[in-house]
Design a protein around this motif. Structure first.
Motif, mmCIF file in Angstrom:
data_model
loop_
_atom_site.group_PDB
_atom_site.id
_atom_site.type_symbol
_atom_site.label_atom_id
_atom_site.label_comp_id
_atom_site.label_asym_id
_atom_site.label_seq_id
_atom_site.Cartn_x
_atom_site.Cartn_y
_atom_site.Cartn_z
ATOM 1 N N ASP A 1 0.659 -0.856 0.138
ATOM 2 C CA ASP A 1 -0.491 0.055 0.191
ATOM 3 C C ASP A 1 0.571 1.127 0.033
ATOM 4 O OD1 ASP A 1 0.986 -0.153 2.740
ATOM 5 O OD2 ASP A 1 -1.175 -0.097 3.738
ATOM 6 N N ARG A 2 2.508 1.045 -0.293
ATOM 7 C CA ARG A 2 3.153 2.078 0.065
ATOM 8 C C ARG A 2 3.727 2.381 -1.137
ATOM 9 N NH1 ARG A 2 6.978 2.031 4.333
ATOM 10 N NH2 ARG A 2 7.162 4.359 4.287
ATOM 11 N N LEU A 3 3.913 1.124 -1.912
ATOM 12 C CA LEU A 3 4.941 1.134 -2.903
ATOM 13 C C LEU A 3 4.570 0.435 -4.193
ATOM 14 C CD1 LEU A 3 7.877 -0.529 -0.662
ATOM 15 C CD2 LEU A 3 7.784 2.029 -1.748
ATOM 16 N N ALA B 1 20.533 0.761 -0.203
ATOM 17 C CA ALA B 1 19.629 1.646 0.289
ATOM 18 C C ALA B 1 18.925 1.326 0.757
ATOM 19 C CB ALA B 1 18.958 1.075 -1.087
ATOM 20 N N THR B 2 17.610 1.935 1.141
ATOM 21 C CA THR B 2 16.387 1.850 2.141
ATOM 22 C C THR B 2 15.541 2.537 1.454
ATOM 23 O OG1 THR B 2 16.321 4.494 2.766
ATOM 24 C CG2 THR B 2 17.631 2.663 4.217
ATOM 25 N N GLY B 3 14.384 1.825 1.575
ATOM 26 C CA GLY B 3 12.829 1.827 0.504
ATOM 27 C C GLY B 3 13.509 2.019 -0.777
ATOM 28 N N THR B 4 12.591 2.957 -1.589
ATOM 29 C CA THR B 4 12.193 3.852 -2.921
ATOM 30 C C THR B 4 13.739 3.648 -2.864
ATOM 31 O OG1 THR B 4 12.332 5.704 -1.916
ATOM 32 C CG2 THR B 4 10.380 3.862 -3.103
ATOM 33 N N HIS C 1 19.456 -3.541 1.880
ATOM 34 C CA HIS C 1 18.512 -2.964 1.243
ATOM 35 C C HIS C 1 17.702 -2.648 2.312
ATOM 36 C CE1 HIS C 1 14.181 -2.211 -1.291
ATOM 37 N NE2 HIS C 1 14.846 -1.163 -0.800
ATOM 38 N N THR C 2 17.467 -2.122 3.117
ATOM 39 C CA THR C 2 16.942 -1.491 4.564
ATOM 40 C C THR C 2 15.712 -1.319 4.144
ATOM 41 O OG1 THR C 2 19.128 -1.881 5.264
ATOM 42 C CG2 THR C 2 16.814 -0.598 6.678
ATOM 43 N N CYS C 3 14.221 -2.065 4.461
ATOM 44 C CA CYS C 3 13.540 -1.818 4.398
ATOM 45 C C CYS C 3 12.421 -2.043 6.053
ATOM 46 C CB CYS C 3 12.098 -2.334 3.326
ATOM 47 S SG CYS C 3 13.210 -2.209 1.414
ATOM 48 N N ARG C 4 11.176 -0.955 6.144
ATOM 49 C CA ARG C 4 10.625 -1.709 7.538
ATOM 50 C C ARG C 4 10.310 -2.824 7.685
ATOM 51 N NH1 ARG C 4 7.202 3.834 8.360
ATOM 52 N NH2 ARG C 4 8.337 5.426 7.638
ATOM 53 N N GLU C 5 9.331 -2.907 6.054
ATOM 54 C CA GLU C 5 8.680 -4.952 6.385
ATOM 55 C C GLU C 5 9.371 -5.062 4.934
ATOM 56 O OE1 GLU C 5 4.897 -3.044 6.121
ATOM 57 O OE2 GLU C 5 4.717 -2.127 7.805
ATOM 58 N N THR D 1 14.969 -6.025 7.204
ATOM 59 C CA THR D 1 13.396 -5.872 8.041
ATOM 60 C C THR D 1 14.780 -4.578 8.854
ATOM 61 O OG1 THR D 1 12.774 -7.703 8.325
ATOM 62 C CG2 THR D 1 12.468 -6.371 5.673
ATOM 63 N N THR D 2 13.481 -3.452 9.445
ATOM 64 C CA THR D 2 13.351 -3.366 11.208
ATOM 65 C C THR D 2 12.075 -3.096 11.618
ATOM 66 O OG1 THR D 2 13.140 -1.164 9.821
ATOM 67 C CG2 THR D 2 15.412 -1.301 9.898
ATOM 68 N N ARG D 3 11.031 -3.867 11.336
ATOM 69 C CA ARG D 3 9.587 -3.429 11.337
ATOM 70 C C ARG D 3 9.497 -4.790 11.618
ATOM 71 N NH1 ARG D 3 8.549 3.069 11.508
ATOM 72 N NH2 ARG D 3 10.288 3.859 11.710
ATOM 73 N N GLU D 4 9.098 -5.807 10.600
ATOM 74 C CA GLU D 4 8.355 -6.784 10.066
ATOM 75 C C GLU D 4 9.788 -7.890 10.488
ATOM 76 O OE1 GLU D 4 4.875 -8.709 7.836
ATOM 77 O OE2 GLU D 4 6.736 -7.836 7.308
ATOM 78 N N GLY E 1 17.533 -5.899 11.202
ATOM 79 C CA GLY E 1 18.253 -4.810 11.522
ATOM 80 C C GLY E 1 18.724 -4.147 10.988
ATOM 81 N N ARG E 2 18.827 -2.422 11.381
ATOM 82 C CA ARG E 2 19.778 -1.510 9.839
ATOM 83 C C ARG E 2 20.440 -1.697 10.090
ATOM 84 N NH1 ARG E 2 18.276 4.836 12.463
ATOM 85 N NH2 ARG E 2 15.439 4.042 12.318
ATOM 86 N N ILE E 3 21.276 -1.962 8.728
ATOM 87 C CA ILE E 3 22.060 -2.215 7.671
ATOM 88 C C ILE E 3 23.308 -1.940 8.519
ATOM 89 C CG2 ILE E 3 21.760 -0.633 6.105
ATOM 90 C CD1 ILE E 3 24.366 -4.017 5.797
ATOM 91 N N GLY F 1 19.001 6.677 -0.026
ATOM 92 C CA GLY F 1 17.834 6.313 0.442
ATOM 93 C C GLY F 1 17.616 7.483 1.445
ATOM 94 N N ASN F 2 16.497 7.324 3.465
ATOM 95 C CA ASN F 2 16.246 8.509 3.257
ATOM 96 C C ASN F 2 17.300 9.802 3.959
ATOM 97 O OD1 ASN F 2 16.529 7.438 6.325
ATOM 98 N ND2 ASN F 2 15.754 5.424 5.872
ATOM 99 N N MET F 3 16.962 10.536 4.727
ATOM 100 C CA MET F 3 18.192 11.462 5.087
ATOM 101 C C MET F 3 18.668 11.011 5.990
ATOM 102 S SD MET F 3 19.163 14.198 4.128
ATOM 103 C CE MET F 3 18.183 16.044 2.963
ATOM 104 N N ALA F 4 18.351 10.323 7.689
ATOM 105 C CA ALA F 4 19.302 10.052 8.417
ATOM 106 C C ALA F 4 19.744 8.949 8.635
ATOM 107 C CB ALA F 4 18.506 9.475 9.495
ATOM 108 N N PHE F 5 19.763 8.330 7.328
ATOM 109 C CA PHE F 5 20.413 7.371 6.104
ATOM 110 C C PHE F 5 21.801 7.385 6.198
ATOM 111 C CE2 PHE F 5 21.080 4.237 3.046
ATOM 112 C CZ PHE F 5 21.389 2.646 4.006
ATOM 113 N N ASN F 6 21.105 8.467 4.800
ATOM 114 C CA ASN F 6 22.383 8.948 4.213
ATOM 115 C C ASN F 6 23.081 9.480 5.137
ATOM 116 O OD1 ASN F 6 20.778 8.164 1.792
ATOM 117 N ND2 ASN F 6 21.076 10.114 1.176
#
Ligand code: A2P
Length: 276
Positions: free
Chosen positions: A26-28, A130-133, A158-162, A200-203, A209-211, A240-245
Motif C-alpha cells: 500500500d506504500r510502493l 539502499a533504504t526503501g525506494t 536494502h533495508t526496509c521497514r517490512e 527489515t526493521t519492523r517486521e 536490523g538496520r544495515i 536512502g532517507n536523509m538520516a540513513f544517508n
C-alpha cells in the motif's frame, strides 16, 4: 448557423505514455513508460517526472507538478522504469499512484545525478546501500553491464521497514539470472558477482536490523564473507532517507572513503531517495 468548434484536448508538454504499472504494497509501486528517442542518460541518474497540476483557481492555468525520480531502468532499455512511494496526502504521489496503462506522465528529459560510475575511482568491489525506494538507481545499475565490467564483486544492501517492501528489489535481482540479453553482453553467470543483503526493521524476516547497526557490529561483513570496507578495494553508492544517508556517510568516512562527484571521482557517492 454557427459551426461547432472541435474541443481541443490539451496536450501535455514532454508527455510519455505509461506501459505498465505494478503495485507492491500500500506504500510502493513501480511503472514503466515510453522513452523519448532523444533521451540519453547514464545508469543511476534521475529526471523530473510528474503530472499536470490542478488549475489555478484565479487564472485557470495549469502548471506541471514535478519531482525528482531516479530512473530504475538501465541506460540500454527501450522504455523507462520508475519506483515510487505512495503518500496519501503527497501532492504528486497521491495522484501518481492511480496512473494506468495508456495514461500520460510528464518527463523532463534532462538527466542528472551523482550515483554514476563516472563519479567513482576504479576499485574491486562496489557497495550499493539502499533504504526503501532508494533501491531505484540500483535497479538501474544492477542491470548495467559496466557495473560488472568495472567490479569483481557487487554488494547490494536494502533495508526496509517490512518484508513486502523488499519484493521489487528481490524480483529485479532474481530476474538477472534469466536475463538472456545481459548474459550474452556481460557473460553467462555475471549475476554470481552479486551479493544481496536485504534486511527489515519492523517486521520479521530472514535478517533483521538496520544495515548501519549490522555493519557496526561486524555481523553484515561476517554474513557476506567479506572484509570490512577499505579505501583500497571498496567503492560505495548510498541512496536512502536523509538520516540513513548521513549516518552511513559518516561511517564510510571512518572507513577512509571520500565523497566523489562527476567532476572529481573519489571512493563513494550519495543521493537522497525521493520522498513526498
Ligand atoms: P527503522 O524502521 O528502524 O526506522 P523509511 O521507510 O522511514 O524511509 O525507512 C526505511 C528504512 O530505513 C527503515 O527500515 C528504517 O529503519 C531505516 N532507517 C531509517 N533511518 C536510518 C538510519 N539512520 N540508519 C539506518 N537505517 C535507517
Amino acid at each position: 448557423m454557427t459551426e461547432a468548434k472541435p474541443i481541443k484536448t490539451p496536450t501535455l508538454p514532454d508527455a510519455q505514455t505509461v506501459t505498465e504499472v505494478k503495485h507492491y504494497t500500500d506504500r510502493l509501486f513501480s511503472f514503466r513508460c515510453t522513452r523519448p528517442a532523444t533521451l540519453r542518460f547514464r545508469s543511476g541518474e534521475f529526471v523530473m517526472i510528474g503530472l499536470m497540476g490542478a488549475p489555478d483557481p484565479k487564472t485557470g492555468k495549469q502548471k506541471p507538478l514535478l519531482r525528482a525520480y531516479s530512473i530504475a531502468s538501465p541506460s540500454w532499455d527501450e522504455e523507462l522504469e520508475f519506483y515510487s512511494i505512495k503518500v496519501q496526502d503527497g501532492p504528486l504521489t497521491s495522484r501518481l499512484q492511480h496512473i494506468k496503462v495508456g495514461d500520460e506522465v510528464i518527463l523532463r528529459p534532462k538527466p542528472v545525478g551523482t550515483l554514476v560510475h563516472d563519479a567513482l575511482l576504479p576499485g574491486k568491489r562496489i557497495w550499493f546501500f539502499a533504504t526503501g525506494t532508494g533501491f531505484a538507481p540500483f535497479a538501474s545499475l544492477l542491470r548495467e553491464p559496466q557495473t560488472y565490467a568495472d567490479y569483481d564483486e557487487v554488494i547490494i544492501t536494502h533495508t526496509c521497514r517490512e518484508a513486502g517492501e523488499l519484493t521489487y528489489g528481490a524480483e529485479i535481482i532474481e530476474g538477472l539470472k534469466t536475463n538472456e540479453l545481459l548474459g550474452e553482453v556481460i557473460g553467462e553467470g555475471f549475476w554470481k558477482k552479486i551479493k544481496y543483503y536485504p534486511t527489515t526493521t519492523r517486521e520479521e524476516s530472514a535478517k533483521m536490523g538496520r544495515i548501519t547497526d549490522l555493519m557496526r557490529s561486524g555481523e553484515a561483513f561476517a554474513d557476506l564473507g567479506v572484509e570490512p570496507i577499505c579505501p583500497k578495494n571498496d567503492r560505495a553508492m548510498i541512496c536512502g532517507n536523509m538520516a540513513f544517508n548521513l549516518e552511513l556517510k559518516e561511517m564510510l568516512e571512518d572507513y577512509g572513503l571520500e565523497e566523489g562527484a562527476n567532476s572529481e571521482p573519489k571512493t563513494y557517492v550519495v543521493e537522497k531517495a525521493f520522498l513526498d
